[in-house]
Design a protein around this motif. Structure first.
Motif, PDB file in Angstrom:
ATOM      1  N   TYR A  10     -58.088 -24.988 -18.073  1.00 49.41           N
ATOM      2  CA  TYR A  10     -57.848 -23.719 -17.938  1.00 49.41           C
ATOM      3  C   TYR A  10     -55.973 -23.591 -18.162  1.00 49.41           C
ATOM      4  N   ASN A  11     -55.463 -24.907 -18.381  1.00 52.29           N
ATOM      5  CA  ASN A  11     -54.567 -25.046 -18.997  1.00 52.29           C
ATOM      6  C   ASN A  11     -54.337 -25.186 -19.899  1.00 52.29           C
ATOM      7  N   ARG A  12     -55.068 -24.831 -20.452  1.00 49.85           N
ATOM      8  CA  ARG A  12     -55.633 -24.172 -22.234  1.00 49.85           C
ATOM      9  C   ARG A  12     -56.303 -22.482 -22.449  1.00 49.85           C
ATOM     10  N   GLN A  13     -56.738 -22.118 -20.733  1.00 46.42           N
ATOM     11  CA  GLN A  13     -56.982 -21.180 -20.945  1.00 46.42           C
ATOM     12  C   GLN A  13     -58.747 -21.020 -21.923  1.00 46.42           C
ATOM     13  N   MET A  14     -59.391 -21.711 -22.341  1.00 48.69           N
ATOM     14  CA  MET A  14     -60.911 -21.980 -22.869  1.00 48.69           C
ATOM     15  C   MET A  14     -61.741 -22.077 -22.588  1.00 48.69           C
ATOM     16  N   VAL A  15     -62.583 -21.965 -23.200  1.00 46.09           N
ATOM     17  CA  VAL A  15     -64.160 -22.022 -22.490  1.00 46.09           C
ATOM     18  C   VAL A  15     -64.660 -22.798 -23.330  1.00 46.09           C
ATOM     19  N   ALA A  16     -66.104 -23.385 -23.417  1.00 43.57           N
ATOM     20  CA  ALA A  16     -66.608 -23.701 -24.262  1.00 43.57           C
ATOM     21  C   ALA A  16     -68.172 -24.444 -23.613  1.00 43.57           C
ATOM     22  N   TYR A  17     -69.119 -23.774 -24.592  1.00 42.37           N
ATOM     23  CA  TYR A  17     -70.526 -23.249 -24.434  1.00 42.37           C
ATOM     24  C   TYR A  17     -71.056 -24.429 -24.905  1.00 42.37           C
ATOM     25  N   LYS A  18     -71.326 -24.973 -24.369  1.00 40.86           N
ATOM     26  CA  LYS A  18     -72.208 -26.220 -25.583  1.00 40.86           C
ATOM     27  C   LYS A  18     -74.015 -26.452 -25.664  1.00 40.86           C
ATOM     28  N   ASP A  19     -74.469 -25.772 -26.631  1.00 36.33           N
ATOM     29  CA  ASP A  19     -75.718 -26.280 -26.533  1.00 36.33           C
ATOM     30  C   ASP A  19     -76.131 -27.626 -27.366  1.00 36.33           C
ATOM     31  N   VAL A  20     -76.908 -27.797 -26.141  1.00 33.37           N
ATOM     32  CA  VAL A  20     -77.064 -29.254 -25.881  1.00 33.37           C
ATOM     33  C   VAL A  20     -78.275 -29.922 -27.259  1.00 33.37           C
ATOM     34  N   ASP A  21     -79.156 -28.698 -27.097  1.00 33.08           N
ATOM     35  CA  ASP A  21     -80.031 -28.562 -27.655  1.00 33.08           C
ATOM     36  C   ASP A  21     -79.864 -28.181 -28.889  1.00 33.08           C
ATOM     37  N   LYS A  22     -79.219 -27.494 -29.635  1.00 32.89           N
ATOM     38  CA  LYS A  22     -78.874 -27.049 -30.947  1.00 32.89           C
ATOM     39  C   LYS A  22     -77.708 -27.458 -31.669  1.00 32.89           C
ATOM     40  N   LYS A  23     -76.733 -28.573 -30.541  1.00 32.65           N
ATOM     41  CA  LYS A  23     -75.451 -29.203 -30.908  1.00 32.65           C
ATOM     42  C   LYS A  23     -74.618 -28.144 -31.328  1.00 32.65           C
ATOM     43  N   VAL A  24     -74.330 -27.391 -30.790  1.00 36.93           N
ATOM     44  CA  VAL A  24     -73.165 -25.467 -31.320  1.00 36.93           C
ATOM     45  C   VAL A  24     -72.260 -25.256 -29.583  1.00 36.93           C
ATOM     46  N   CYS A  25     -70.790 -25.485 -29.892  1.00 36.30           N
ATOM     47  CA  CYS A  25     -69.694 -24.889 -28.918  1.00 36.30           C
ATOM     48  C   CYS A  25     -69.731 -23.858 -29.630  1.00 36.30           C
ATOM     49  N   TYR A  26     -69.863 -23.159 -28.563  1.00 32.27           N
ATOM     50  CA  TYR A  26     -68.778 -21.956 -28.576  1.00 32.27           C
ATOM     51  C   TYR A  26     -68.660 -21.626 -27.920  1.00 32.27           C
ATOM     52  N   ILE A  27     -67.305 -20.912 -28.605  1.00 31.24           N
ATOM     53  CA  ILE A  27     -66.281 -20.580 -27.505  1.00 31.24           C
ATOM     54  C   ILE A  27     -65.384 -19.518 -27.272  1.00 31.24           C
ATOM     55  N   ASP A  28     -64.332 -19.278 -25.941  1.00 29.59           N
ATOM     56  CA  ASP A  28     -64.058 -18.289 -25.733  1.00 29.59           C
ATOM     57  C   ASP A  28     -62.669 -18.707 -25.180  1.00 29.59           C
ATOM     58  N   ARG A  29     -62.221 -17.240 -24.932  1.00 30.01           N
ATOM     59  CA  ARG A  29     -61.401 -17.669 -24.133  1.00 30.01           C
ATOM     60  C   ARG A  29     -61.646 -17.324 -22.334  1.00 30.01           C
ATOM     61  N   LEU A  30     -60.522 -17.459 -22.174  1.00 34.09           N
ATOM     62  CA  LEU A  30     -61.132 -17.422 -19.913  1.00 34.09           C
ATOM     63  C   LEU A  30     -59.419 -16.275 -19.908  1.00 34.09           C
TER      64      LEU A  30
END
Length: 227
Positions: free
Chosen positions: A133-153
Motif C-alpha cells: 500500500y505504500n507503493r499502491q501495487m499488488v503482485a499476484y504470484k503464480d507459484v506453479d508457473k513462477k510468474v508475478c502479475y503486477i497491477d496497481r491498487l
C-alpha cells in the motif's frame, strides 16, 4: 490675747449660674448622619446571585459529563480500531469450492499477504498475493508457473484491511479478470518502481504488467488470468 473676729456679713454673695447653654467649640465634629440600609434590596440581590451561581454550576457539571462521555467513547473507538489493525493473521475462503486462504497483515510496512494452495478439483494454481500500500501495487504470484502479475491498487490500507476482514464472515466471491499487457519486466525496473517488498516477493519469478478487464472483453488472442 483675744481671737480674730470674722465678719460673716462681709462675704460676697454667690454668683448665680446662667441657664444659657454653653457655647459649642468652633472646631468640634458634627454628629454623623443616619445611614439608611436597604436590607430588602440586598437580600434580593444576594438571592439572585446565588441562583445564578447555582445555574452556572449545573451547566458546568452537565458540560463536564458530556465532555467526559464523548472522550470515553472516542477512546473506546480508537482502541477498538487499533486492536483490529493489530491482528496479524486472518483466515477466509474463496470461490465455489470454498478454498482456504491465509491472510497475514504487516501494519508497520502497510502490507497484506494472501496465500492459497493449489486445488486439484478446480485446477486452481497455488497463488501468493502481496498488496503493497505504500507503493499502491499488488503482485499476484503464480507459484506453479513462477510468474508475478503486477497491477496497481485502487484502495487504502484501511480499506483493504476491512475488505479482507469481511471475508472471514462472508466467503470471497469476487473474481478479477487480468489481461497481460507487457513483456517480462527487467530487474532494475522492478527495483526502481516496486521497491524492496514486491521485488523480494517476485525474486524467483518473472514479472509482467496486467490490467483488469471485463469478462466479456476476453478474446482467444489474449493472455488472461483469474484471481
Amino acid at each position: 490675747m483675744s481671737p480674730p473676729k470674722v465678719n460673716l456679713a462681709g462675704k460676697e454673695p454667690l454668683q448665680t449660674v446662667s441657664d444659657e447653654p454653653l457655647p459649642e467649640k468652633g472646631d468640634g465634629l458634627e454628629f454623623p448622619a443616619v445611614i439608611n440600609v436597604e436590607t430588602d434590596r440586598r437580600v434580593q440581590s444576594h438571592r439572585r446571585d446565588c441562583k445564578r451561581q447555582r445555574a452556572r454550576r449545573i451547566i458546568c457539571g452537565i458540560s463536564l459529563v458530556i465532555i467526559v462521555a464523548v472522550a470515553a467513547l472516542g477512546t473506546m473507538a480508537l482502541v477498538h480500531r487499533l486492536r483490529k489493525h493489530h491482528r496479524r493473521h486472518m483466515s477466509c475462503r474463496y470461490g465455489k469450492g470454498r478454498l482456504p486462504e491465509n491472510v497475514d497483515v504487516d501494519e508497520m510496512n502497510k502490507l497484506i499477504k494472501v496465500q492459497h494452495d493449489r486445488d486439484e478439483a478446480s485446477q486452481a494454481n497455488a497463488m501468493e498475493m502481496l498488496h503493497e500500500y505504500n507503493r499502491q501495487m499488488v503482485a499476484y504470484k503464480d507459484v506453479d508457473k513462477k510468474v508475478c502479475y503486477i497491477d496497481r491498487l485502487d484502495e487504502t490500507f484501511e480499506e483493504g484491511y476491512e475488505r479482507w476482514e469481511s471475508y472471514e464472515k462472508n466467503d470471497r466471491t469476487d473474481k478479477r479478470t487480468l489481461k497481460v499487457i507487457s513483456k517480462p519486466i527487467e530487474v532494475d525496473v522492478m527495483r526502481h518502481v516496486m521497491d524492496v517488498h514486491i521485488t523480494a516477493h517476485c525474486s524467483d519469478s518473472k514479472s509482467v504488467w496486467v490490467m483488469e478487464i471485463e469478462e466479456k472483453e476476453v478474446t482467444s488472442e489474449m493472455e488472461v488470468i483469474y484471481v
